[in-house]
Scaffold this motif. Structure first.
Motif, short mmCIF file in Angstrom:
data_model
loop_
_atom_site.label_atom_id
_atom_site.label_comp_id
_atom_site.label_asym_id
_atom_site.label_seq_id
_atom_site.Cartn_x
_atom_site.Cartn_y
_atom_site.Cartn_z
N ASN A 1 0.81 -1.22 0.00
CA ASN A 1 0.00 0.00 0.00
C ASN A 1 0.84 1.27 0.00
O ASN A 1 0.33 2.34 -0.31
CB ASN A 1 -1.00 -0.02 1.15
CG ASN A 1 -2.17 -0.92 0.82
OD1 ASN A 1 -2.60 -1.02 -0.32
ND2 ASN A 1 -2.67 -1.61 1.83
N GLN A 2 2.13 1.14 0.33
CA GLN A 2 3.02 2.29 0.19
C GLN A 2 3.05 2.70 -1.28
O GLN A 2 3.00 3.90 -1.60
CB GLN A 2 4.42 1.93 0.67
CG GLN A 2 5.43 3.06 0.51
CD GLN A 2 6.84 2.60 0.84
OE1 GLN A 2 7.23 1.48 0.55
NE2 GLN A 2 7.60 3.50 1.45
N GLN A 3 3.11 1.73 -2.18
CA GLN A 3 3.11 2.03 -3.62
C GLN A 3 1.80 2.69 -4.02
O GLN A 3 1.79 3.62 -4.83
CB GLN A 3 3.34 0.75 -4.43
CG GLN A 3 4.71 0.15 -4.22
CD GLN A 3 5.82 1.16 -4.43
OE1 GLN A 3 5.85 1.87 -5.45
NE2 GLN A 3 6.74 1.25 -3.48
N PHE A 4 0.70 2.23 -3.46
CA PHE A 4 -0.61 2.84 -3.74
C PHE A 4 -0.59 4.32 -3.37
O PHE A 4 -0.94 5.18 -4.17
CB PHE A 4 -1.71 2.09 -2.97
CG PHE A 4 -3.05 2.75 -3.05
CD1 PHE A 4 -3.89 2.51 -4.12
CD2 PHE A 4 -3.48 3.63 -2.06
CE1 PHE A 4 -5.14 3.12 -4.21
CE2 PHE A 4 -4.72 4.24 -2.14
CZ PHE A 4 -5.55 3.99 -3.21
N VAL A 5 -0.17 4.62 -2.14
CA VAL A 5 -0.15 6.01 -1.66
C VAL A 5 0.80 6.84 -2.52
O VAL A 5 0.48 7.97 -2.91
CB VAL A 5 0.22 6.07 -0.16
CG1 VAL A 5 0.45 7.51 0.29
CG2 VAL A 5 -0.88 5.42 0.67
N THR B 1 -2.73 9.39 -13.68
CA THR B 1 -3.93 10.15 -14.02
C THR B 1 -3.81 10.65 -15.46
O THR B 1 -2.86 10.31 -16.16
CB THR B 1 -4.13 11.34 -13.06
OG1 THR B 1 -3.02 12.23 -13.20
CG2 THR B 1 -4.24 10.86 -11.62
N PHE B 2 -4.72 11.50 -15.88
CA PHE B 2 -4.73 11.99 -17.26
C PHE B 2 -3.61 12.99 -17.54
O PHE B 2 -3.46 13.46 -18.64
CB PHE B 2 -6.08 12.64 -17.58
CG PHE B 2 -7.26 11.73 -17.45
CD1 PHE B 2 -7.14 10.35 -17.44
CD2 PHE B 2 -8.53 12.27 -17.34
CE1 PHE B 2 -8.26 9.53 -17.33
CE2 PHE B 2 -9.65 11.45 -17.22
CZ PHE B 2 -9.51 10.09 -17.21
N LYS B 3 -2.87 13.36 -16.53
CA LYS B 3 -1.74 14.31 -16.64
C LYS B 3 -2.17 15.67 -17.18
O LYS B 3 -1.47 16.31 -17.96
CB LYS B 3 -0.62 13.72 -17.47
CG LYS B 3 -0.12 12.38 -16.96
CD LYS B 3 1.35 12.36 -16.84
CE LYS B 3 1.95 11.02 -16.54
NZ LYS B 3 1.36 10.17 -15.59
N ASP B 4 -3.31 16.13 -16.75
CA ASP B 4 -3.84 17.44 -17.12
C ASP B 4 -2.99 18.51 -16.44
O ASP B 4 -2.84 18.51 -15.22
CB ASP B 4 -5.29 17.53 -16.68
CG ASP B 4 -5.98 18.82 -17.08
OD1 ASP B 4 -5.28 19.81 -17.40
OD2 ASP B 4 -7.22 18.84 -17.06
N GLN C 1 -9.24 9.12 -11.83
CA GLN C 1 -8.75 9.02 -13.20
C GLN C 1 -7.85 7.80 -13.42
O GLN C 1 -7.60 7.42 -14.55
CB GLN C 1 -7.96 10.28 -13.58
CG GLN C 1 -8.79 11.53 -13.65
CD GLN C 1 -7.97 12.75 -14.03
OE1 GLN C 1 -6.77 12.67 -14.30
NE2 GLN C 1 -8.61 13.91 -14.04
N SER C 2 -7.36 7.21 -12.36
CA SER C 2 -6.40 6.12 -12.48
C SER C 2 -7.10 4.76 -12.60
O SER C 2 -7.95 4.41 -11.79
CB SER C 2 -5.47 6.10 -11.26
OG SER C 2 -4.59 5.00 -11.35
N GLU C 3 -6.69 4.00 -13.59
CA GLU C 3 -7.20 2.64 -13.73
C GLU C 3 -6.46 1.69 -12.80
O GLU C 3 -6.99 0.66 -12.40
CB GLU C 3 -7.07 2.16 -15.18
CG GLU C 3 -8.01 2.87 -16.13
CD GLU C 3 -7.90 2.35 -17.55
OE1 GLU C 3 -7.42 1.21 -17.74
OE2 GLU C 3 -8.28 3.08 -18.47
N ASP C 4 -5.22 2.03 -12.45
CA ASP C 4 -4.37 1.13 -11.65
C ASP C 4 -4.43 1.41 -10.15
O ASP C 4 -4.32 0.49 -9.35
CB ASP C 4 -2.91 1.24 -12.11
CG ASP C 4 -2.74 0.82 -13.56
OD1 ASP C 4 -3.41 -0.15 -13.98
OD2 ASP C 4 -1.96 1.47 -14.28
N TRP C 5 -4.55 2.67 -9.76
CA TRP C 5 -4.43 3.05 -8.36
C TRP C 5 -5.66 3.82 -7.90
O TRP C 5 -5.58 4.96 -7.49
CB TRP C 5 -3.16 3.87 -8.12
CG TRP C 5 -1.94 3.13 -8.55
CD1 TRP C 5 -1.24 3.32 -9.70
CD2 TRP C 5 -1.29 2.07 -7.85
NE1 TRP C 5 -0.19 2.44 -9.76
CE2 TRP C 5 -0.18 1.66 -8.62
CE3 TRP C 5 -1.51 1.43 -6.63
CZ2 TRP C 5 0.68 0.64 -8.23
CZ3 TRP C 5 -0.65 0.42 -6.24
CH2 TRP C 5 0.42 0.04 -7.03
#
Length: 186
Positions: free
Chosen positions: A49-53, A62-65, A148-152
């Motif tokens: 979960n460290q990687q998640f945070v 994210t979409f990198k807006d 926005q994230s599909e992974d996290w």
């Protein structure tokens, strides 16, 4: 020696298991066990979960807006401090809720303890609502665009926890779940 009027029949004991204080105790205990296991998992398997945070705060999936990316926190020291803060909060909430569960159990025999059990449980449940509602849904989901994230993306899990904690909070505040009967005193 108990008088016949004070004897509790087995059927009465079985029916007592269907009362709101019993439901409040079991529901509070369920949330206590859940959050204790979450904290334990975060402590014993720190990296997962460290990687998640880190990814949520870095906003790297994210979409990198450009209008949002200024919010990203790239410092791993700050990311790790946030993660440790989450674990400490989870641990404290688990301890408060475990304490409340014990208080609920004691209040089944001594109804004057219902208010203390309810107040302690309320504190623990509000801690859960703040962590997952404000922290994960509000700050993580919106400020850091976790949606926005599909992974996290932890919004579904956070919503389940907020729903459960909110339901338990409502049950513990139902009038007969925390109010002594008229013949039990203040």
């Amino acid at each position: 020696m108990p008088t016949p009027a004070n004897k509790t029949r087995p059927a009465d004991r079985i029916l007592a298991a269907g009362t709101l204080p019993v439901a409040a105790m079991l529901l509070t205990g369920t949330v206590a066990l859940y959050i204790a296991l979450v904290a334990f998992g975060n402590i014993t398997d720190f990296d997962s979960n460290q990687q998640f945070v880190r990814h949520v705060l870095a906003m790297d999936t994210t979409f990198k807006d450009d209008d949002l990316m200024w919010r990203a926190i790239g410092s791993t020291a700050l990311q790790d401090a946030a993660y440790v803060g989450i674990i400490v909060w989870e641990t404290l909430a688990a301890l408060v809720l475990l304490t409340s569960t014990v208080l609920w159990a004691g209040a089944l025999r001594r109804p004057q303890g219902l208010r203390r059990a309810r107040r302690t449980g309320t504190i623990g449940l509000l801690m859960i609502l703040v962590l997952f509602g404000v922290g994960f849904i509000g700050i993580g989901g919106e400020w850091f665009a976790m949606w926005q994230s599909e992974d996290w993306n932890g919004l579904d899990a956070a919503t389940r926890i907020v729903t459960l904690a909110g339901l338990v909070l409502v049950v513990t505040h139902l009038p007969s779940a925390g109010a002594p009967a008229a013949d039990e005193g203040p």
